[in-house]
Design a protein around this motif. Structure first.
Motif, PDB file in Angstrom:
ATOM      1  N   HIS A   7       0.844  -1.197   0.000  1.00  0.00           N
ATOM      2  CA  HIS A   7       0.000   0.000   0.000  1.00  0.00           C
ATOM      3  C   HIS A   7       0.880   1.248   0.000  1.00  0.00           C
ATOM      4  CE1 HIS A   7      -4.036  -1.805   0.786  1.00  0.00           C
ATOM      5  NE2 HIS A   7      -3.264  -2.834   1.100  1.00  0.00           N
ATOM      6  N   VAL A   8       0.564   2.170  -0.902  1.00  0.00           N
ATOM      7  CA  VAL A   8       1.330   3.402  -1.060  1.00  0.00           C
ATOM      8  C   VAL A   8       0.397   4.592  -0.879  1.00  0.00           C
ATOM      9  CG1 VAL A   8       2.734   4.810  -2.609  1.00  0.00           C
ATOM     10  CG2 VAL A   8       2.964   2.306  -2.638  1.00  0.00           C
ATOM     11  N   TRP A   9       0.786   5.494   0.011  1.00  0.00           N
ATOM     12  CA  TRP A   9       0.060   6.756   0.186  1.00  0.00           C
ATOM     13  C   TRP A   9       0.905   7.884  -0.388  1.00  0.00           C
ATOM     14  CZ3 TRP A   9      -1.109   2.779   3.364  1.00  0.00           C
ATOM     15  CH2 TRP A   9      -2.445   2.622   3.744  1.00  0.00           C
ATOM     16  N   VAL A  51       3.618  15.908   9.238  1.00  0.00           N
ATOM     17  CA  VAL A  51       2.587  15.237   8.439  1.00  0.00           C
ATOM     18  C   VAL A  51       3.066  13.844   8.024  1.00  0.00           C
ATOM     19  CG1 VAL A  51       1.327  15.302   6.252  1.00  0.00           C
ATOM     20  CG2 VAL A  51       1.538  17.373   7.638  1.00  0.00           C
ATOM     21  N   ALA A  52       4.346  13.730   7.648  1.00  0.00           N
ATOM     22  CA  ALA A  52       4.871  12.438   7.213  1.00  0.00           C
ATOM     23  C   ALA A  52       4.807  11.409   8.326  1.00  0.00           C
ATOM     24  CB  ALA A  52       6.319  12.601   6.726  1.00  0.00           C
ATOM     25  N   ARG A  53       5.156  11.807   9.548  1.00  0.00           N
ATOM     26  CA  ARG A  53       5.118  10.862  10.661  1.00  0.00           C
ATOM     27  C   ARG A  53       3.687  10.520  11.055  1.00  0.00           C
ATOM     28  NH1 ARG A  53       9.453   8.159  10.653  1.00  0.00           N
ATOM     29  NH2 ARG A  53       8.922   7.418  12.743  1.00  0.00           N
ATOM     30  N   GLY A  54       2.807  11.504  11.029  1.00  0.00           N
ATOM     31  CA  GLY A  54       1.407  11.209  11.311  1.00  0.00           C
ATOM     32  C   GLY A  54       0.799  10.299  10.255  1.00  0.00           C
ATOM     33  N   LEU A  55       1.143  10.550   8.980  1.00  0.00           N
ATOM     34  CA  LEU A  55       0.663   9.707   7.893  1.00  0.00           C
ATOM     35  C   LEU A  55       1.130   8.270   8.080  1.00  0.00           C
ATOM     36  CD1 LEU A  55      -0.607   9.320   5.042  1.00  0.00           C
ATOM     37  CD2 LEU A  55       1.629   9.951   4.107  1.00  0.00           C
ATOM     38  N   LEU A  56       2.397   8.085   8.421  1.00  0.00           N
ATOM     39  CA  LEU A  56       2.917   6.743   8.629  1.00  0.00           C
ATOM     40  C   LEU A  56       2.145   6.010   9.715  1.00  0.00           C
ATOM     41  CD1 LEU A  56       4.979   4.418   8.513  1.00  0.00           C
ATOM     42  CD2 LEU A  56       6.423   5.773  10.065  1.00  0.00           C
ATOM     43  N   ARG A  57       1.962   6.642  10.855  1.00  0.00           N
ATOM     44  CA  ARG A  57       1.279   5.986  11.969  1.00  0.00           C
ATOM     45  C   ARG A  57      -0.161   5.621  11.608  1.00  0.00           C
ATOM     46  NH1 ARG A  57       3.311   6.194  17.118  1.00  0.00           N
ATOM     47  NH2 ARG A  57       5.426   7.047  17.337  1.00  0.00           N
ATOM     48  N   CYS A  58      -0.854   6.530  10.940  1.00  0.00           N
ATOM     49  CA  CYS A  58      -2.241   6.241  10.570  1.00  0.00           C
ATOM     50  C   CYS A  58      -2.315   5.180   9.477  1.00  0.00           C
ATOM     51  CB  CYS A  58      -2.941   7.527  10.126  1.00  0.00           C
ATOM     52  SG  CYS A  58      -3.304   8.659  11.492  1.00  0.00           S
ATOM     53  N   ALA A  59      -1.353   5.172   8.548  1.00  0.00           N
ATOM     54  CA  ALA A  59      -1.322   4.140   7.511  1.00  0.00           C
ATOM     55  C   ALA A  59      -1.110   2.765   8.134  1.00  0.00           C
ATOM     56  CB  ALA A  59      -0.227   4.453   6.500  1.00  0.00           C
ATOM     57  N   LEU A  60      -0.198   2.671   9.085  1.00  0.00           N
ATOM     58  CA  LEU A  60       0.027   1.401   9.771  1.00  0.00           C
ATOM     59  C   LEU A  60      -1.239   0.934  10.482  1.00  0.00           C
ATOM     60  CD1 LEU A  60       3.566   2.080  11.300  1.00  0.00           C
ATOM     61  CD2 LEU A  60       3.037   0.403   9.533  1.00  0.00           C
ATOM     62  N   SER A  61      -1.947   1.872  11.126  1.00  0.00           N
ATOM     63  CA  SER A  61      -3.132   1.490  11.879  1.00  0.00           C
ATOM     64  C   SER A  61      -4.328   1.200  10.990  1.00  0.00           C
ATOM     65  CB  SER A  61      -3.484   2.599  12.891  1.00  0.00           C
ATOM     66  OG  SER A  61      -2.517   2.649  13.920  1.00  0.00           O
ATOM     67  N   GLU A  62      -4.378   1.780   9.786  1.00  0.00           N
ATOM     68  CA  GLU A  62      -5.452   1.398   8.867  1.00  0.00           C
ATOM     69  C   GLU A  62      -5.280  -0.053   8.433  1.00  0.00           C
ATOM     70  OE1 GLU A  62      -6.775   2.317   4.317  1.00  0.00           O
ATOM     71  OE2 GLU A  62      -6.744   4.040   5.679  1.00  0.00           O
ATOM     72  N   LEU A  63      -4.046  -0.462   8.203  1.00  0.00           N
ATOM     73  CA  LEU A  63      -3.787  -1.819   7.745  1.00  0.00           C
ATOM     74  C   LEU A  63      -3.717  -2.820   8.894  1.00  0.00           C
ATOM     75  CD1 LEU A  63      -1.135  -0.973   5.023  1.00  0.00           C
ATOM     76  CD2 LEU A  63      -3.552  -1.497   4.690  1.00  0.00           C
ATOM     77  N   VAL A  64      -3.404  -2.335  10.100  1.00  0.00           N
ATOM     78  CA  VAL A  64      -3.396  -3.183  11.295  1.00  0.00           C
ATOM     79  C   VAL A  64      -4.304  -2.495  12.320  1.00  0.00           C
ATOM     80  CG1 VAL A  64      -1.952  -4.405  12.962  1.00  0.00           C
ATOM     81  CG2 VAL A  64      -0.998  -3.757  10.747  1.00  0.00           C
ATOM     82  N   PRO A  65      -5.634  -2.572  12.142  1.00  0.00           N
ATOM     83  CA  PRO A  65      -6.558  -1.732  12.916  1.00  0.00           C
ATOM     84  C   PRO A  65      -6.614  -2.047  14.399  1.00  0.00           C
ATOM     85  CG  PRO A  65      -7.756  -3.310  11.549  1.00  0.00           C
ATOM     86  CD  PRO A  65      -6.319  -3.382  11.133  1.00  0.00           C
ATOM     87  N   ASP A 239      -4.611   8.318  -2.358  1.00  0.00           N
ATOM     88  CA  ASP A 239      -4.347   9.757  -2.358  1.00  0.00           C
ATOM     89  C   ASP A 239      -5.184  10.455  -1.293  1.00  0.00           C
ATOM     90  OD1 ASP A 239      -6.840   9.522  -3.443  1.00  0.00           O
ATOM     91  OD2 ASP A 239      -6.433  10.712  -5.243  1.00  0.00           O
ATOM     92  N   ARG A 240      -5.417   9.788  -0.200  1.00  0.00           N
ATOM     93  CA  ARG A 240      -6.227  10.301   0.909  1.00  0.00           C
ATOM     94  C   ARG A 240      -5.493  10.041   2.220  1.00  0.00           C
ATOM     95  NH1 ARG A 240      -7.461   5.817   3.360  1.00  0.00           N
ATOM     96  NH2 ARG A 240      -7.715   3.877   2.167  1.00  0.00           N
ATOM     97  N   TRP A 241      -5.983  10.700   3.283  1.00  0.00           N
ATOM     98  CA  TRP A 241      -5.436  10.429   4.603  1.00  0.00           C
ATOM     99  C   TRP A 241      -5.932   9.069   5.071  1.00  0.00           C
ATOM    100  CZ3 TRP A 241      -1.708  12.988   7.114  1.00  0.00           C
ATOM    101  CH2 TRP A 241      -1.463  12.657   8.452  1.00  0.00           C
ATOM    102  N   PRO A 242      -5.082   8.253   5.672  1.00  0.00           N
ATOM    103  CA  PRO A 242      -5.526   6.925   6.113  1.00  0.00           C
ATOM    104  C   PRO A 242      -6.653   7.007   7.136  1.00  0.00           C
ATOM    105  CG  PRO A 242      -3.139   7.100   6.180  1.00  0.00           C
ATOM    106  CD  PRO A 242      -3.660   8.482   5.942  1.00  0.00           C
ATOM    107  N   THR A 243      -7.466   5.977   7.152  1.00  0.00           N
ATOM    108  CA  THR A 243      -8.566   5.875   8.111  1.00  0.00           C
ATOM    109  C   THR A 243      -8.046   5.229   9.375  1.00  0.00           C
ATOM    110  OG1 THR A 243     -10.140   5.620   6.305  1.00  0.00           O
ATOM    111  CG2 THR A 243     -10.880   4.975   8.506  1.00  0.00           C
ATOM    112  N   CYS A 244      -8.081   5.978  10.486  1.00  0.00           N
ATOM    113  CA  CYS A 244      -7.625   5.426  11.758  1.00  0.00           C
ATOM    114  C   CYS A 244      -8.682   4.478  12.304  1.00  0.00           C
ATOM    115  CB  CYS A 244      -7.348   6.545  12.766  1.00  0.00           C
ATOM    116  SG  CYS A 244      -5.920   7.561  12.316  1.00  0.00           S
ATOM    117  N   PRO A 245      -8.295   3.490  13.115  1.00  0.00           N
ATOM    118  CA  PRO A 245      -9.267   2.548  13.655  1.00  0.00           C
ATOM    119  C   PRO A 245     -10.263   3.252  14.562  1.00  0.00           C
ATOM    120  CG  PRO A 245      -7.137   2.284  14.729  1.00  0.00           C
ATOM    121  CD  PRO A 245      -6.931   3.206  13.577  1.00  0.00           C
ATOM    122  N   PRO A 246     -11.540   2.838  14.548  1.00  0.00           N
ATOM    123  CA  PRO A 246     -12.551   3.460  15.399  1.00  0.00           C
ATOM    124  C   PRO A 246     -12.294   3.178  16.864  1.00  0.00           C
ATOM    125  CG  PRO A 246     -13.425   1.494  14.370  1.00  0.00           C
ATOM    126  CD  PRO A 246     -12.078   1.734  13.765  1.00  0.00           C
TER     127      PRO A 246
END
Length: 325
Positions: A7-9, A51-65, A239-246
């Motif tokens: 997955h690439v953001w 933004v890059a560090r926040g994006l990374l953390r949210c991307a990881l949590s979208e894929l590992v919710p 091309d969007r901000w990752p979805t964080c787990p609910p």
């Protein structure tokens, strides 16, 4: 997260602007990460890092919710490549981040080495100055044949491929770029020249140039992936901000990591000042966990006892984490 997907953001950091979005992204970071933007002389560069560090953390949590963005912690490999430290049962998840002044890219994959690089397609490069350090002789011939107005972009295509590959290997600039030879341009994906690099069959590459906007600016993005088991990975671009787990409405998520099964089991329990959790991989062992505020890394006391051993003798492979919501 499917093991056959990468997955690439790709985002413009200026889209995360204003006090509230910026503070929300900063709240996910560790204290060390939050201090880094202040070290940048250019506030815009500091914002891009945040933004890059926040994006990374949210991307990881979208894929590992089952893991909240702030729970991830990171360490560095022998040559400085960032990698996951905890949760330990998810250290098989690999990532890489690259950013320029106006663009951030991030790749996340499981059980495969990965590297990504981005550069502005319109960036002016002193090609003659770098010609002896970056392109191989065959690539230098391609550069020389390119029209002057396209020469910088052709150079950046070679540069970003080699940078992504070096980052995937985890060696960075220690890799001699002039010794890397990518095959002649074809209609397919980039590839290492098989005559010069037999190991290239174990690697997968991709490259694209984003659509240029009204200002005529685009970005060259290159991606390098190892092929686990020789299989081709499907590249999923966002091309969007990752979805964080609910988050649950009440209670606390307790995360139990089963390393043998490579999974995290998530359970919600009522809020309290402390709870006792039985470890799934030990016998007759209890651990006391202190709950902390939402999105912060939980603190806990590890008092696990191996069967027949004394308290504190060693730490078990199992671990538990909790955060208040």
């Amino acid at each position: 997260m499917h093991p056959d997907e990468a997955h690439v953001w790709q985002l413009d950091p200026t889209r995360v602007a204003g006090r509230e979005p910026t503070e929300a992204a900063a709240a996910l970071l560790s204290p060390e990460e939050r201090a880094r933007p202040a070290a940048h002389r250019d506030p815009r560069a500091g914002h891009t890092f945040l933004v890059a560090r926040g994006l990374l953390r949210c991307a990881l949590s979208e894929l590992v919710p089952e893991v909240a963005p702030a729970v991830w912690s990171f360490t560095r490999g022998p040559y400085g490549r960032p990698q996951i430290a905890t949760p330990r049962c998810h250290t098989s998840v690999r990532f890489n981040v690259s950013h320029t002044r106006d663009q951030v890219v991030c790749v996340v994959v499981r059980d495969a080495d990965c590297g990504i690089d981005v550069e502005p397609a319109g960036r002016t490069v002193d090609v003659p100055l770098l010609a002896g350090d970056v392109p191989a002789p065959a690539e230098a011939a391609v550069l020389a044949a390119a029209a002057p107005e396209h020469r910088s972009e052709v150079f950046l295509r070679h540069w970003t491929l080699k940078e992504a590959y070096a980052k995937a290997l985890g060696v960075g600039m220690r890799l001699p770029f002039a010794g890397l030879v990518f095959g002649p341009p074809t209609t397919g994906a980039p590839r290492l020249d098989p005559a010069a690099h037999p190991e290239g069959a174990d690697w997968q590459f991709a490259q694209w140039v984003t659509a240029r906007g009204p200002a005529g600016q685009g970005w060259v993005v290159s991606l390098a992936l190892s092929r686990p088991g020789g299989r081709e990975l499907r590249i999923v671009r966002h091309d969007r901000w990752p979805t964080c787990p609910p988050s649950p409405s009440r209670g606390t998520w307790v995360y139990r990591c089963d390393r043998a099964a490579n999974v995290v089991n998530r359970t919600r329990i009522p809020n309290s000042s402390a709870v006792n959790v039985r470890s799934p991989l030990t016998v007759g062992v209890r651990r006391r966990i202190r709950l902390v505020s939402r999105w912060s890394t939980p603190a806990f006391e590890d008092q696990e006892t191996p069967l027949g051993g004394a308290p504190g003798q060693r730490k078990s492979a199992a671990w538990s984490r909790a955060h208040s919501v």
